[in-house]
Design an enzyme around this catalytic site. Structure first.
Site, mmCIF file in Angstrom:
data_model
loop_
_atom_site.group_PDB
_atom_site.id
_atom_site.type_symbol
_atom_site.label_atom_id
_atom_site.label_comp_id
_atom_site.label_asym_id
_atom_site.label_seq_id
_atom_site.Cartn_x
_atom_site.Cartn_y
_atom_site.Cartn_z
ATOM 1 N N LYS A 1 -5.064 -2.612 5.036
ATOM 2 C CA LYS A 1 -4.360 -3.808 4.554
ATOM 3 C C LYS A 1 -3.090 -4.014 5.373
ATOM 4 O O LYS A 1 -2.425 -3.034 5.753
ATOM 5 C CB LYS A 1 -4.026 -3.624 3.066
ATOM 6 C CG LYS A 1 -3.478 -4.868 2.375
ATOM 7 C CD LYS A 1 -3.264 -4.609 0.889
ATOM 8 C CE LYS A 1 -2.741 -5.834 0.159
ATOM 9 N NZ LYS A 1 -2.550 -5.602 -1.288
ATOM 10 N N SER B 1 -4.598 -9.072 -4.269
ATOM 11 C CA SER B 1 -4.168 -9.470 -2.938
ATOM 12 C C SER B 1 -4.895 -8.757 -1.799
ATOM 13 O O SER B 1 -4.819 -9.215 -0.666
ATOM 14 C CB SER B 1 -2.664 -9.230 -2.794
ATOM 15 O OG SER B 1 -2.393 -7.842 -2.881
ATOM 16 N N SER C 1 -4.404 -5.551 -7.502
ATOM 17 C CA SER C 1 -4.708 -6.034 -6.145
ATOM 18 C C SER C 1 -5.763 -5.234 -5.384
ATOM 19 O O SER C 1 -6.191 -5.670 -4.314
ATOM 20 C CB SER C 1 -3.433 -6.093 -5.304
ATOM 21 O OG SER C 1 -2.699 -7.234 -5.615
#
Lengths: 94, 480
Positions: B69, B144, B168
């Protein structure tokens, strides 16, 4: 009730200079969100302490011994503006 | 079968029997990214380079290609949290999880898309544009960590790291039909994870199955003196929990999580999943977490307050974007702060900074921030009492399947409410896992969430593995 003036004040605390459109939109958004958050008034909090951290960790200290760390050169490598080993910023004092 | 479609444990056994090499696997996955990522946009910065040769270490080598990420620092690789304000930022150091992965022999595929600073539940708040859900490219992948979840679902990564502040990792894993684990707060070092809300953030694995989740947690978990909130507890071998035996395990069903507006298909999938576990010997009981209705409101006060404080550092002085307004408005220094932040932050980041600043400001602190911290205690206490009755809790990961791109982007409150099932685990520091448990009639994945006591990831793996061994959902592949 949130006013445009409130939003402008919060923006100045946040170091943001918002456009008129942003102020209008954020006034409405914050109003909606705070109305929802008002739900928390229903909770009985009279007998509890606040939780800032989930586990009972106290201050975590270490011995004050020098260890290898990021060099000044590496730290400045990522900077936007630098001069003579310093971060450079616009003139602050007239 | 193509190498990119394998799980990490399948690759490890092929490496052991010398059927393939780490290099072949890496190039198979890189080619997959080149062929399909134009449609998915899981990566914002594929590395597209030959894997760095890992150092020789005494630990068993696991040369598994991983996607990271865009908020986890890799030394000298641009890392931006998908925000303009960090454009060009190349961290001078590795996050601790990256160091551990390098030690394990991992190769890195690239940085994955995310909501700016992890602010969102759809990956639409990225300055690079949205990621598409591989199961239906009109839909969001969740967020996210939407890029990491989509990459794993579309076989563009063998496994991936995400971060979870309010769901997330789990919610995008649910929307994309993969396994996502939020470890206990303090189980994995946050050093080098760019901070959103420091009392809630945790890094965790996104994988194709439960075995891989345990393997990846084995690599990244453990004490780190560089993160003072990382807890000094021994790390068990999590693969020891993969035993397919859940006889007499007690699982609580909290009625408060079955909220109004929950899709019928999600409810049906929960009932069917419970039946499968019952046949394996699990005992279900009804439990109550009476303060659940306050979780979303509590979270959005605490998380935004911490975010507004954490994001105060983006002022143009040391790194990232720096702008000056033309013509000048006031003093050059304040002009620089304001212009940099105006141009650098997207609309959701601004909204959260404003909300957080408001609840921390003089006159409102007690009514909002302090009150939310006290309600957080009530939510945590609910769980403490429930653990006296059961070993784990089962809920849906999300009340709905993936929604359409654009559907909720102009309604921040509707977007916040989509996190309703995942937030409590962060507020209480608990470990929680999402695993695939069915598909809607439209072919979208449904996710099942399990939560357990702090530092009892083993219980999650045990139940999740038993469920997985008796279902085929995790084997279903997308045709792309």
């Amino acid at each position: 009730m949130i006013t445009k003036e409130d939003v402008k004040y919060i923006a100045s605390l946040s170091r943001m200079h918002l456009s008129e459109e942003e102020i209008a939109l954020l006034t409405k958004n914050l109003e909606d969100i705070l109305l929802y958050v008002a739900l928390l008034k229903k909770a009985d909090i009279s007998r509890v302490q606040p939780t800032s951290h989930v586990f009972p960790l106290k201050n975590v200290f270490r011995e004050d011994e020098p260890k290898p760390s990021l060099s000044q050169k590496d730290a400045l490598q990522i900077s936007t503006a630098k001069r003579d080993g310093f971060f450079e910023v616009p003139k602050v004092i007239e | 079968m193509n190498l990119y479609a394998l799980t990490a444990h399948e690759i490890l056994s092929k490496l052991k029997s010398k059927e393939t090499t780490g290099e072949e696997v890496y190039h198979s996955v890189l080619d997959r990214i080149k062929n399909i990522d134009g449609n998915i946009h899981a990566f914002v910065r594929p590395h597209n380079q030959k894997a760095a040769i890992p150092p020789i270490t005494p630990v068993p080598m696991k040369p598994i290609p991983i996607a990271i990420k865009d908020n986890i620092c890799i030394a000298d690789q641009e890392t931006t949290c998908c925000s303009r304000i960090l454009a060009g930022f190349k961290p001078p150091y590795n996050a601790t999880v990256i160091e551990k992965l390098i030690q394990s022999g991992a190769s890195f595929l690239g940085n994955t898309n995310m909501d700016e600073f992890a602010f969102g539940s759809s990956t639409e708040n990225s300055c690079f544009g949205p990621t598409r859900n591989p199961w239906d490219t009109e839909c969001v992948p969740g967020g996210s960590s939407g890029g990491s979840a989509a990459a794993v679902a579309a076989d563009e990564a063998i496994w991936a790291l995400g971060s979870d502040t309010g769901g997330s990792i789990r919610q995008p894993a649910s929307f994309c039909g993969v396994v996502g684990l939020k470890p206990t707060y303090g189980r994995v070092s946050r050093y080098g994870l760019i901070a959103f809300a420091s009392s809630l953030d945790q890094i965790g694995p996104i994988t194709k199955d439960v075995t891989d989740s345990a393997l990846l947690l084995n690599i990244i978990a453990g004490y780190d003196p560089k993160d003072s909130t990382c807890v000094d507890q021994p790390v068990p071998d999590y693969t020891q929990s993969l035993i397919n035996d859940v006889q007499d395990i007690k699982i609580g069903i909290p009625k408060e999580f079955f909220v109004e507006g929950m899709h019928q298909e999600v409810k049906e999938a929960m009932t069917a999943s419970m039946e499968i576990l019952k046949k394996q010997g699990v005992k279900f009981l009804d439990v109550s977490l009476p303060h659940t209705e306050f979780a979303v409101a509590t979270y959005y006060i605490i998380a935004t307050a911490e975010a507004s404080s954490n994001l105060a550092r983006y002022d143009g002085v040391q790194y990232g974007l720096r702008c000056q307004p033309q013509p000048p408005r006031g003093t050059p220094l304040v002009d620089m702060y304001e212009e940099t932040r105006d141009r650098g932050f997207g609309p959701e980041a601004k909204r959260r900074i404003m909300l957080g600043t408001y609840s921390l400001s003089a006159g409102y602190y007690d009514a909002y921030y302090l009150r939310a911290q006290k309600v957080r205690t009530l939510i945590k206490n609910d769980f403490d009492s429930v653990w006296k009755e059961c070993d784990a809790i089962l809920t849906p990961t999300s009340p709905t399947t993936a929604f359409k791109i654009g559907e909720r982007i102009n309604d921040p409150l509707a977007m916040y409410l989509s996190d309703i099932c995942t937030i409590s685990a962060n507020l209480s520091g608990l470990p929680a896992i999402s695993l695939p448990c069915g598909f809607s009639r439209n072919g979208l994945p449904i996710g099942l969430q399990l939560m357990a006591k702090p530092f009892n990831e083993e219980m999650l793996f045990r139940v999740a593995y038993a469920y997985e061994q008796n279902t085929e959902w995790h084997k279903r592949k997308i045709s792309l």
